[in-house]
Design an enzyme around this catalytic site. Structure first.
Site, mmCIF file in Angstrom:
data_model
loop_
_atom_site.group_PDB
_atom_site.id
_atom_site.type_symbol
_atom_site.label_atom_id
_atom_site.label_comp_id
_atom_site.label_asym_id
_atom_site.label_seq_id
_atom_site.Cartn_x
_atom_site.Cartn_y
_atom_site.Cartn_z
ATOM 1 N N ASP A 107 0.850 -1.187 0.000
ATOM 2 C CA ASP A 107 0.000 0.000 0.000
ATOM 3 C C ASP A 107 0.891 1.245 0.000
ATOM 4 O O ASP A 107 1.406 1.642 -1.051
ATOM 5 C CB ASP A 107 -0.925 -0.086 1.223
ATOM 6 C CG ASP A 107 -1.959 1.007 1.282
ATOM 7 O OD1 ASP A 107 -2.022 1.823 0.359
ATOM 8 O OD2 ASP A 107 -2.725 1.069 2.268
ATOM 9 N N PHE A 156 -11.216 0.390 0.578
ATOM 10 C CA PHE A 156 -10.869 -0.433 1.743
ATOM 11 C C PHE A 156 -11.176 -1.895 1.403
ATOM 12 O O PHE A 156 -12.326 -2.305 1.398
ATOM 13 C CB PHE A 156 -11.649 0.018 2.980
ATOM 14 C CG PHE A 156 -10.959 -0.389 4.247
ATOM 15 C CD1 PHE A 156 -10.685 -1.727 4.514
ATOM 16 C CD2 PHE A 156 -10.541 0.572 5.168
ATOM 17 C CE1 PHE A 156 -10.030 -2.111 5.666
ATOM 18 C CE2 PHE A 156 -9.883 0.197 6.332
ATOM 19 C CZ PHE A 156 -9.622 -1.146 6.580
ATOM 20 N N VAL A 157 -10.130 -2.650 1.072
ATOM 21 C CA VAL A 157 -10.343 -4.037 0.663
ATOM 22 C C VAL A 157 -10.125 -4.988 1.842
ATOM 23 O O VAL A 157 -9.218 -4.802 2.645
ATOM 24 C CB VAL A 157 -9.440 -4.451 -0.531
ATOM 25 C CG1 VAL A 157 -9.939 -3.829 -1.813
ATOM 26 C CG2 VAL A 157 -7.979 -4.066 -0.308
HETATM 27 C C1 PRP Z 1 -0.979 -4.599 6.272
HETATM 28 C C2 PRP Z 1 -0.591 -5.562 5.152
HETATM 29 C C3 PRP Z 1 0.798 -5.142 4.773
HETATM 30 C C4 PRP Z 1 0.808 -3.666 5.105
HETATM 31 C C5 PRP Z 1 0.763 -2.881 3.838
HETATM 32 O O1 PRP Z 1 -0.475 -5.089 7.437
HETATM 33 O O2 PRP Z 1 -0.635 -6.889 5.599
HETATM 34 O O3 PRP Z 1 1.780 -5.803 5.532
HETATM 35 O O4 PRP Z 1 -0.344 -3.383 5.898
HETATM 36 O O5 PRP Z 1 0.677 -1.518 4.078
HETATM 37 P P1 PRP Z 1 1.828 -0.494 3.770
HETATM 38 O O6 PRP Z 1 2.341 -0.754 2.385
HETATM 39 O O7 PRP Z 1 1.101 0.830 3.868
HETATM 40 O O8 PRP Z 1 2.892 -0.636 4.818
HETATM 41 P P2 PRP Z 1 -1.038 -4.756 8.904
HETATM 42 O O9 PRP Z 1 -0.063 -3.892 9.619
HETATM 43 O O10 PRP Z 1 -2.442 -4.247 8.812
HETATM 44 O O11 PRP Z 1 -0.966 -6.165 9.608
HETATM 45 P P3 PRP Z 1 -1.806 -7.505 9.332
HETATM 46 O O12 PRP Z 1 -1.176 -8.208 8.158
HETATM 47 O O13 PRP Z 1 -1.628 -8.243 10.599
HETATM 48 O O14 PRP Z 1 -3.236 -7.103 9.053
#
Ligand code: PRP
Length: 183
Positions: A107, A156-157
């Site tokens: 992201d 928001f996916v």
């Molecule tokens: C989410 C996803 C990625 C990260 C991407 O993790 O799994 O690791 O965000 O976002 P970015 O490119 O903006 O850094 P999250 O911290 O929500 O943890 P999760 O996998 O436990 O849901």
């Protein structure tokens, strides 16, 4: 595609269906197999959202493979990323190995950028990245993934590992959350 009846209050649509995901995951596995050409892989997956994708992807890869996990979470407010917290370190040796980092979504790039820095310090022989989804519109760090399943719009996916407030990870498809749910 409309979401299943029981999810219609919270989801506005199904963005990527189960069959489409399965097909693309097989394609990604084939690309990885071709590129690594018989080499042994150290697959490093980021907890937690990567679990369904990882499980499907690795079962289509016939290369010799080791699997390890890193725990990393960004504690944001649900829509914007916050501080990155490491909750689990690698257990296996990465030095001189061909490391493939797997995550569910790229992201802003904060997570991949930070984790790639950490992994590079371990001196792998090679280091590549594979993500199921990417949102290019919100990128803040100049990081790209070597293998990308789908590019998704800035919605928001949830589902197939991705959560909203820790829910929806178990959906077999990628859906779009209604804005009023997280607003
Ligand atoms: C989410 C996803 C990625 C990260 C991407 O993790 O799994 O690791 O965000 O976002 P970015 O490119 O903006 O850094 P999250 O911290 O929500 O943890 P999760 O996998 O436990 O849901």
């Amino acid at each position: 595609m409309p979401p299943p009846e029981h999810l219609r209050e919270e989801l506005q649509s199904v963005l990527i269906g189960e069959k489409e995901i399965a097909l693309r995951v097989r394609e990604l596995a084939s690309e990885i197999e071709r590129d690594y050409n018989g080499k042994e892989l150290l697959m490093v997956a980021l907890l937690t959202g990567t679990v369904p994708f990882l499980a499907d992807l690795m079962r289509h890869i016939t290369l010799p493979l080791r699997l390890d996990f890193m725990g990393v979470s960004s504690y944001g407010d649900g829509t914007t990323p916050g501080e990155l917290v490491f909750t689990k370190d690698l257990r296996l040796e990465a030095r001189n190995r061909d490391v493939l980092l797997v995550d569910d979504i790229l992201d802003t790039g904060q997570t991949l950028h930070t984790v790639l820095g950490k992994l590079s310090d371990l001196h792998p022989h090679s280091l590549k990245t594979c993500v199921l989804l990417e949102k290019t519109s919100r990128r803040r760090e100049s990081v790209t993934a070597d293998y990308v399943g789908f590019e998704v719009p800035d919605e928001f996916v949830v589902g197939y590992g991705l959560d909203y407030a820790e829910r929806f990870r178990n959906l077999p498809f990628i859906g779009v959350l209604k804005p009023e749910v997280y607003a």
